[in-house]
Design a protein around this motif. Structure first.
Motif, short mmCIF file in Angstrom:
data_model
loop_
_atom_site.label_atom_id
_atom_site.label_comp_id
_atom_site.label_asym_id
_atom_site.label_seq_id
_atom_site.Cartn_x
_atom_site.Cartn_y
_atom_site.Cartn_z
N TYR A 31 0.72 -1.26 0.07
CA TYR A 31 -0.08 0.13 0.04
C TYR A 31 0.70 1.35 0.09
CZ TYR A 31 -3.67 3.34 1.43
OH TYR A 31 -4.37 4.23 1.21
N LEU A 32 2.08 1.32 0.58
CA LEU A 32 2.81 2.45 0.70
C LEU A 32 3.32 3.13 -0.92
CD1 LEU A 32 5.40 1.79 3.72
CD2 LEU A 32 3.55 3.38 3.66
N PRO A 33 3.67 2.39 -1.73
CA PRO A 33 3.76 2.92 -2.92
C PRO A 33 2.54 3.77 -3.58
CG PRO A 33 4.64 0.95 -3.13
CD PRO A 33 3.74 0.78 -1.70
N TYR A 34 1.23 3.45 -3.15
CA TYR A 34 0.23 4.09 -3.74
C TYR A 34 0.19 5.69 -2.92
CZ TYR A 34 -4.73 5.84 -4.00
OH TYR A 34 -5.76 6.58 -4.05
N LEU A 35 0.70 5.93 -1.78
CA LEU A 35 0.93 6.82 -0.92
C LEU A 35 1.93 8.30 -1.72
CD1 LEU A 35 0.58 5.82 2.62
CD2 LEU A 35 -1.03 6.70 0.87
N ALA A 36 2.87 7.58 -2.40
CA ALA A 36 3.68 8.27 -3.20
C ALA A 36 3.34 9.38 -4.12
CB ALA A 36 4.95 7.44 -3.88
N PRO A 37 3.92 10.71 -3.84
CA PRO A 37 3.43 11.68 -4.95
C PRO A 37 3.60 11.21 -6.40
CG PRO A 37 4.64 12.61 -3.32
CD PRO A 37 4.75 11.00 -3.03
N PRO A 38 2.54 11.46 -7.23
CA PRO A 38 2.86 10.86 -8.72
C PRO A 38 3.93 11.61 -9.34
CG PRO A 38 0.55 11.62 -8.11
CD PRO A 38 1.27 12.03 -7.09
N VAL A 39 4.34 12.95 -9.13
CA VAL A 39 5.66 13.31 -9.76
C VAL A 39 6.69 12.52 -9.40
CG1 VAL A 39 6.78 15.42 -10.02
CG2 VAL A 39 4.36 15.62 -10.11
N ALA A 40 7.00 12.57 -7.75
CA ALA A 40 8.33 11.97 -7.35
C ALA A 40 8.06 10.62 -7.66
CB ALA A 40 8.25 12.02 -5.87
N GLN A 100 1.67 11.49 -15.06
CA GLN A 100 2.77 10.74 -15.23
C GLN A 100 3.47 10.61 -16.51
OE1 GLN A 100 -0.02 10.17 -13.49
NE2 GLN A 100 0.03 8.99 -11.52
N PRO A 101 2.89 10.61 -17.58
CA PRO A 101 3.16 10.39 -19.02
C PRO A 101 3.92 11.82 -19.11
CG PRO A 101 0.80 10.62 -19.25
CD PRO A 101 1.17 10.34 -17.68
N MET A 102 3.43 12.87 -18.70
CA MET A 102 4.25 14.29 -18.84
C MET A 102 5.44 14.10 -18.26
SD MET A 102 3.97 17.22 -20.36
CE MET A 102 2.33 17.65 -20.74
N ILE A 103 5.58 13.77 -16.96
CA ILE A 103 6.94 13.70 -16.40
C ILE A 103 7.98 12.86 -16.79
CG2 ILE A 103 7.81 13.56 -14.05
CD1 ILE A 103 6.38 16.13 -14.24
N ALA A 104 7.39 11.56 -17.08
CA ALA A 104 8.24 10.47 -17.68
C ALA A 104 8.81 11.08 -19.07
CB ALA A 104 7.33 9.25 -17.89
N GLY A 105 8.06 11.77 -19.94
CA GLY A 105 8.65 12.18 -21.12
C GLY A 105 9.65 13.22 -20.84
N GLN A 106 9.36 14.09 -19.85
CA GLN A 106 10.14 15.43 -19.58
C GLN A 106 11.71 14.84 -19.14
OE1 GLN A 106 8.07 17.96 -16.75
NE2 GLN A 106 7.18 18.98 -18.72
N VAL A 107 11.66 13.82 -18.07
CA VAL A 107 12.68 13.22 -17.39
C VAL A 107 13.50 12.58 -18.66
CG1 VAL A 107 13.70 11.73 -15.92
CG2 VAL A 107 11.78 13.20 -15.14
N ALA A 108 12.89 11.75 -19.38
CA ALA A 108 13.56 10.88 -20.69
C ALA A 108 14.25 11.62 -21.41
CB ALA A 108 12.61 10.04 -21.20
N SER A 109 13.55 12.87 -21.85
CA SER A 109 14.18 13.67 -22.99
C SER A 109 15.21 14.77 -22.27
CB SER A 109 12.99 14.63 -23.46
OG SER A 109 12.28 15.33 -22.55
N GLY A 110 15.18 14.90 -21.01
CA GLY A 110 16.17 15.78 -20.46
C GLY A 110 15.78 17.07 -20.25
#
Length: 326
Positions: free
Chosen positions: A128-137, A248-258
């Protein structure tokens, strides 16, 4: 004699008036209790929906008064806007694959934990703990773990001789990587399914065992019929949440693209190669980055129609998720 003949109708009329007054008072009391909901529905649902329909036929940039354009925005989105159809395909893929895998995985974890005799609280907390993690983090952490160059996941896969996917840098693996992220945070469904599973009558399991039913037969004919309303709830809410899938897809794309480390730089969603592009991202991109409110409203209405269509389809009783007696 005449007075006695006319008195009964007067009494009947008085009773009718009294009954009408009671009904009117009852209706007013009911309306008073419903007033908070009706006000909230009018201001937070009906008015925004009607405004969205209105602006979808207007050219409006947020600064100048809106001007009537008819179906120009609709024609532009469906025939000229190059990002609409890739975003629609990605959104439908996520609805079908991500929602299905989350429900199945959440149910499986719930079944597993209810069968464990020792350490139930530890496993329940760990899932259950992973569900409490902020989506961006959580998304940033997954993007770094799955980085094809420096991430530990690909290093471990290479050490055992398995292929090393590009994950968020590969269009073929970006949506499966987002699905893995969604499965990591499946704790909400696990808790819901655990509560439903623990509420299944034990007598039905004992009767099935006496009839010689195996594990699969007990799950199919005892467990599933009892928790079918919860499965329906999980699927419907999952579809609605996935239709709003943005962060999630927005942050993942930003991190992966630098791009995430470059402040002030505008980011066009969809990296890599439009594979993480979703319809909610287009609403923000058109409405707040390109100031095309009319086209953004068109996509918002498409999202609303899709969510209603999926919900109506799932709520049909003959779909099999809800039994006839529920």
């Amino acid at each position: 004699m005449a007075a006695s003949l006319t008195s009964p109708p007067a009494t009947a009329t008085g009773r009718t008036v009294t009954l009408r007054a009671k009904r009117r008072r009852s209706a007013l009391v009911t309306l008073a209790f419903l007033a908070p909901w009706l006000i909230g529905f009018a201001f937070f649902f009906a008015y925004p929906l009607l405004s969205t329909v209105y602006f979808s036929f207007m050219h409006y940039d947020g600064f100048r008064p809106p001007t009537w354009t008819g179906t120009r925005n609709w024609s532009y989105v469906f025939t000229e806007y190059p990002l609409f159809w890739p975003a629609l395909r990605n959104t439908l893929w996520l609805v079908v694959v991500m929602v299905t895998t989350r429900v199945v995985f959440g149910l499986g974890v719930g079944l597993l934990i209810t069968r464990i005799k020792l350490g139930t609280g530890v496993f329940r907390t760990a899932f259950y703990l992973p569900y409490l993690a902020p989506p961006v983090a959580a998304t940033m952490a997954f993007a770094f773990l799955l980085n094809p160059g420096t991430g530990p996941v690909d290093h471990l896969l290479g050490d055992v001789g398995l292929p090393q996917p590009g994950w968020f840098n590969d269009p073929a693996w970006s949506k499966p990587a987002l699905t893995m992220l969604a499965l990591w945070g499946v704790g909400d469904l696990m808790v819901i399914f655990m509560a439903a599973l623990l509420d299944v009558p034990r007598e039905q399991y004992e009767a099935a065992e006496l009839d010689g039913a195996g594990a699969w037969q007990r799950f199919r004919f005892v467990t599933l019929p009892n928790i079918s309303p919860i499965v329906m709830f999980a699927v419907v809410t999952g579809v609605i949440q996935t239709m709003q899938y943005y962060t999630q897809p927005m942050i993942a794309g930003q991190v992966a693209s630098g791009v995430i480390g470059n402040s002030g730089q505008q980011f066009e969603p969809g990296y890599p190669d439009k594979s993480t592009l979703t319809l909610p991202q287009l609403v923000y991109n058109l409405g707040f980055q390109h100031f095309d409110t009319g086209s953004a409203c068109v996509i918002a209405l498409v999202l609303f129609a899709l969510a209603m269509a999926f919900t109506a389809l799932l709520m049909r009783r003959r779909g099999g998720l809800i039994q006839a007696g529920d």
